[in-house]
Design a protein around this motif. Structure first.
Motif, PDB file in Angstrom:
ATOM      1  N   ILE A 254      -0.050  -6.870  57.946  1.00 29.26           N
ATOM      2  CA  ILE A 254       0.470  -6.385  59.227  1.00 29.26           C
ATOM      3  C   ILE A 254      -0.119  -7.180  60.394  1.00 29.26           C
ATOM      4  O   ILE A 254       0.598  -7.580  61.321  1.00 29.26           O
ATOM      5  N   ASN A 255      -1.420  -7.425  60.360  1.00 26.15           N
ATOM      6  CA  ASN A 255      -2.048  -8.162  61.455  1.00 26.15           C
ATOM      7  C   ASN A 255      -1.574  -9.610  61.512  1.00 26.15           C
ATOM      8  O   ASN A 255      -1.459 -10.188  62.603  1.00 26.15           O
ATOM      9  N   LEU A 256      -1.285 -10.206  60.351  1.00 27.61           N
ATOM     10  CA  LEU A 256      -0.752 -11.569  60.336  1.00 27.61           C
ATOM     11  C   LEU A 256       0.627 -11.592  61.001  1.00 27.61           C
ATOM     12  O   LEU A 256       0.929 -12.510  61.779  1.00 27.61           O
ATOM     13  N   LEU A 257       1.453 -10.592  60.716  1.00 24.85           N
ATOM     14  CA  LEU A 257       2.763 -10.503  61.362  1.00 24.85           C
ATOM     15  C   LEU A 257       2.610 -10.359  62.877  1.00 24.85           C
ATOM     16  O   LEU A 257       3.364 -10.952  63.652  1.00 24.85           O
ATOM     17  N   ILE A 258       1.612  -9.564  63.290  1.00 26.69           N
ATOM     18  CA  ILE A 258       1.355  -9.372  64.723  1.00 26.69           C
ATOM     19  C   ILE A 258       0.979 -10.698  65.375  1.00 26.69           C
ATOM     20  O   ILE A 258       1.470 -11.046  66.454  1.00 26.69           O
ATOM     21  N   VAL A 259       0.122 -11.465  64.706  1.00 26.98           N
ATOM     22  CA  VAL A 259      -0.288 -12.762  65.237  1.00 26.98           C
ATOM     23  C   VAL A 259       0.904 -13.713  65.342  1.00 26.98           C
ATOM     24  O   VAL A 259       1.070 -14.435  66.332  1.00 26.98           O
ATOM     25  N   LEU A 260       1.769 -13.712  64.331  1.00 26.39           N
ATOM     26  CA  LEU A 260       2.888 -14.642  64.293  1.00 26.39           C
ATOM     27  C   LEU A 260       3.941 -14.355  65.363  1.00 26.39           C
ATOM     28  O   LEU A 260       4.619 -15.265  65.840  1.00 26.39           O
ATOM     29  N   VAL A 261       4.091 -13.070  65.725  1.00 23.52           N
ATOM     30  CA  VAL A 261       5.150 -12.726  66.689  1.00 23.52           C
ATOM     31  C   VAL A 261       4.608 -12.430  68.083  1.00 23.52           C
ATOM     32  O   VAL A 261       5.388 -12.188  69.003  1.00 23.52           O
ATOM     33  N   ALA A 262       3.286 -12.445  68.241  1.00 21.73           N
ATOM     34  CA  ALA A 262       2.680 -12.044  69.524  1.00 21.73           C
ATOM     35  C   ALA A 262       3.227 -12.848  70.697  1.00 21.73           C
ATOM     36  O   ALA A 262       3.575 -12.290  71.741  1.00 21.73           O
TER      37      ALA A 262
END
Length: 220
Positions: free
Chosen positions: A175-183
Motif C-alpha cells: 500500500i505504501n509503495l502505491l502511495i509513493v508511486l501516485v503521490a
C-alpha cells in the motif's frame, strides 16, 4: 485464490485468522498517520526514488516491532499497566496534535508541494525508520493487536507471530509503495483544486481525531 505465501501462512494460522488480520493490517496502513504524511511529503519534494528509500526505512521499523512483539514486548504492557497507559495516552495526544496541525490557521495539506531539504539516501532511510519507530499508532496497535490473533493451541507462538508479522509487513509495503508511486500525480490534481485541498485537510483531521479517541478509550 491465496498466493503461495498466503497458503504457507495458513498452515501456521487458521484461514479465518489470516483473513481477519489481513483486513486489520489494511485498515492500519490506509489510515492517515506520520508514516503516510512523511512518505507523501518526501516523494512530492524529492521524487519517487527518495520516497522508496524512505519506505524501506519504514519497513525496517515494522520488522523491529515484529521482533519485539515476538520477544514478548506486549507482555510488558500486560504485567506493567502503567507503561501501557502511558504509551496509550501519549499516542492519543500525539494524534490530536497531528489533527490540529492539519486544520490550524495557516496549515497546508500534505498533498500540497512543500520545500524540504534534499537528503542523501542514508539519511532518507534513517528518517523513514525513525518516523515509524516513533509512531505511537504503530507502536501501540502493532504490539497490542498482533498477540490477540495468536492461538497457542495451534502450536508455536513464535511461528504464528512471525507469520502474522510478515502479513502486516507485506500489506504495508504494498500500500505504501502505491502511495509513493501516485503521490506526485495526486498532488498535481489537488494543486489545481484548492477546495479539495481544504476538504482533504479536514478529512485527515477527522480521521486522526477518531483514532485518538478510539485509542484513549481503548481497554487493554
Amino acid at each position: 485464490m491465496l498466493s503461495k505465501t498466503g497458503r504457507e501462512i495458513c498452515k501456521v494460522v487458521s484461514f479465518g485468522t489470516f483473513i481477519a488480520f489481513l483486513f486489520v493490517s489494511l485498515g492500519m496502513v490506509c489510515s492517515p498517520g506520520p508514516n503516510m504524511i512523511y512518505l507523501i511529503s518526501r516523494t512530492i519534494s524529492q521524487g519517487r526514488r527518495a520516497g522508496v528509500i524512505s519506505l524501506l526505512g519504514v519497513i525496517l521499523g515494522f520488522v523491529i516491532y515484529m521482533i519485539a512483539t515476538m520477544l514478548g514486548l506486549s507482555a510488558l504492557f500486560i504485567t506493567v499497566p502503567f507503561v501501557y497507559e502511558s504509551v496509550k495516552w501519549v499516542g492519543a495526544v500525539y494524534l490530536l496534535w497531528l489533527a490540529w496541525n492539519a486544520v490550524k490557521p495557516g496549515a497546508t495539506s500534505i498533498l500540497k508541494p512543500d520545500t524540504l531539504s534534499i537528503e542523501p539516501p542514508k539519511k532518507l532511510f534513517l528518517m523513514g525508520l525513525m518516523t515509524n519507530l516513533l509512531n505511537p499508532k504503530i507502536a501501540i496497535l502493532y504490539v497490542s493487536l498482533l498477540p490477540q490473533f495468536v492461538d497457542p493451541a495451534r502450536g508455536s507462538v513464535l511461528l504464528q507471530s512471525a507469520a502474522l508479522g510478515l502479513t502486516q509487513i507485506v500489506v504495508s509495503f504494498t500500500i505504501n509503495l502505491l502511495i509513493v508511486l501516485v503521490a506526485s500525480r495526486v498532488a498535481v490534481w489537488f494543486g489545481t483544486r484548492p477546495t479539495w485541498l481544504r476538504v482533504q485537510r479536514w478529512l485527515m483531521a477527522s480521521v486522526l481525531t477518531g483514532l485518538a479517541a478510539s485509542l484513549a478509550f481503548d481497554r487493554r
